[in-house]
Design an enzyme around this catalytic site. Sequence first.
Site, PDB file in Angstrom:
ATOM      1  N   ASP A  48      -2.784  11.076  -1.619  1.00 50.26           N
ATOM      2  CA  ASP A  48      -3.020  10.073  -2.663  1.00 50.26           C
ATOM      3  C   ASP A  48      -3.380  10.723  -3.982  1.00 50.26           C
ATOM      4  OD1 ASP A  48      -3.398   8.488  -0.062  1.00 50.26           O
ATOM      5  OD2 ASP A  48      -3.206   7.008  -1.653  1.00 50.26           O
ATOM      6  N   ARG A  77      -7.134  -0.285  -6.556  1.00 53.70           N
ATOM      7  CA  ARG A  77      -7.159   0.839  -5.599  1.00 53.70           C
ATOM      8  C   ARG A  77      -7.410   2.102  -6.416  1.00 53.70           C
ATOM      9  NH1 ARG A  77      -4.437   0.688  -0.635  1.00 53.70           N
ATOM     10  NH2 ARG A  77      -5.980   2.184   0.038  1.00 53.70           N
ATOM     11  N   ARG A 133       0.854  -1.174   0.000  1.00 54.63           N
ATOM     12  CA  ARG A 133       0.000   0.000   0.000  1.00 54.63           C
ATOM     13  C   ARG A 133       0.895   1.231   0.000  1.00 54.63           C
ATOM     14  NH1 ARG A 133       2.310   2.020   3.791  1.00 54.63           N
ATOM     15  NH2 ARG A 133       0.707   3.627   3.753  1.00 54.63           N
ATOM     16  N   ALA A 159       0.550   5.235  -1.985  1.00 57.44           N
ATOM     17  CA  ALA A 159       0.277   5.617  -3.377  1.00 57.44           C
ATOM     18  C   ALA A 159       1.446   5.349  -4.342  1.00 57.44           C
ATOM     19  CB  ALA A 159      -0.151   7.076  -3.403  1.00 57.44           C
ATOM     20  N   ASN A 218      -6.514  12.100   0.977  1.00 60.47           N
ATOM     21  CA  ASN A 218      -5.541  11.310   1.734  1.00 60.47           C
ATOM     22  C   ASN A 218      -6.297  10.411   2.701  1.00 60.47           C
ATOM     23  OD1 ASN A 218      -2.706  10.749   2.254  1.00 60.47           O
ATOM     24  ND2 ASN A 218      -3.069  11.606   4.267  1.00 60.47           N
TER      25      ASN A 218
HETATM   26  O1  MRU Z   1      -4.558   3.064   2.036  1.00 60.65           O
HETATM   27  P1  MRU Z   1      -3.081   3.299   1.974  1.00 60.65           P
HETATM   28  O2  MRU Z   1      -2.347   2.778   3.146  1.00 60.65           O
HETATM   29  O3  MRU Z   1      -2.508   2.868   0.652  1.00 60.65           O
HETATM   30  O4  MRU Z   1      -3.004   4.864   2.030  1.00 60.65           O
HETATM   31  C1  MRU Z   1      -1.798   5.508   2.074  1.00 60.65           C
HETATM   32  C2  MRU Z   1      -1.975   6.927   2.400  1.00 60.65           C
HETATM   33  O5  MRU Z   1      -3.032   7.468   2.526  1.00 60.65           O
HETATM   34  C3  MRU Z   1      -0.765   7.712   2.443  1.00 60.65           C
HETATM   35  O6  MRU Z   1      -0.860   8.703   3.373  1.00 60.65           O
HETATM   36  C4  MRU Z   1      -0.610   8.242   1.020  1.00 60.65           C
HETATM   37  O7  MRU Z   1      -0.765   7.186   0.110  1.00 60.65           O
HETATM   38  C5  MRU Z   1       0.654   8.753   0.748  1.00 60.65           C
HETATM   39  S1  MRU Z   1       1.827   7.477   0.658  1.00 60.65           S
HETATM   40  C6  MRU Z   1       3.274   8.274   0.406  1.00 60.65           C
END
Ligand code: MRU
Length: 335
Positions: free
Chosen positions: A234, A82, A52, A54, A244
């Site tokens: 994101d 996603r 996970r 982004a 986010n």
């Molecule tokens: O659902 P996730 O864990 O993939 O979400 C990640 C986030 O929301 C992070 O804060 C965002 O992706 C930035 S990652 C550098």
Amino acid sequence: MYYKIDFDNIKLDFNTNEFWVLDQKLLPFEEKYIQLKNINDVYNVIKEMNVRGAPLIGVVALLGLYLGNSLENDMEFLKRARPTAVNIFNYFNHFKKYLGDHKNYKEKIVDFIFEVIETEESKNINIAKNGLNLIKSLVDQNKKVVNFLTHCNTGSLATIGLGTALGIIKYTHREYTGKKVFVWVDETRPYLQGSRLTAWELKREDIDFKIITDNAAAYVMSQGLVDIVIVGADRIARNGDTSNKIGTLNLAILCKYFNIPFIVAAPNTSVDYNLDNLELFNVEERSKEEIIKIREIFLTDKNYGVYNPSFDVTPHTLIDYIVLDTGVYSGPYSF
Ligand code: MRU
């Protein structure tokens, strides 16, 4: 050419065709890797959040194209895993441009993946440098400790290299001479990216931290214990609206109330230049089990209704600074 990378979160060897990702679901208890052998494996690790963050899911999705065999269909398939993070979409669009009229995409994808990896790694360093300059300008020079609060996980696990928001925190710890760094880690319900993943990274960096429940943030801020809140993104629209991890909006509203700088940090690959704003943006909704169940234990009645939006949208008016690899921006934003 020797096509191999070896990060903690992703290991790719195109010489032997062996691809592994760290199973982030098992952290901090176990460090186990999952082997990716085909496009379905890739889809599943992204969908189920074994990987996970982004930027990382963007790179893993590109690997999916390498392991698949029908470019357009595979792209559509992987985007559905996603949908909120723009990186998958951006990397796919860039790859199409990179491909131009070239017919055999398999000949080009490996070079492209390595280009993305190198660029993301160096973008993270630039984000950290830009971020540290901003932090220096915001921190009271007489303070010995910079107290950050962060949400979710935006470090080396979520990205390629140092990380984005957490990258700035780590870089401040390493490079801000004479200052100590302390981090309030939002646990980040329901997937616990904060208490499981950010805490794991901070421990390895020897940075002082404490985990708080997401709903303790207001109280901690009210006690004057937070100097700066810094989060990732994101997807950032052209006007600075930012999607986010769910709970980010709460923090931005609290920062306005308590007059604490609220900073978003991301690579410019997280900017969606096709979206003027995120007013009508649909975020990913995830399963009810994430809320009511931990591993095999139910926390409440499994028949109760649940709403589990995985992200929220913070309007640009609540964001004091956006730190990209290209610079530090403040409103009015126009990317
Ligand atoms: O659902 P996730 O864990 O993939 O979400 C990640 C986030 O929301 C992070 O804060 C965002 O992706 C930035 S990652 C550098």
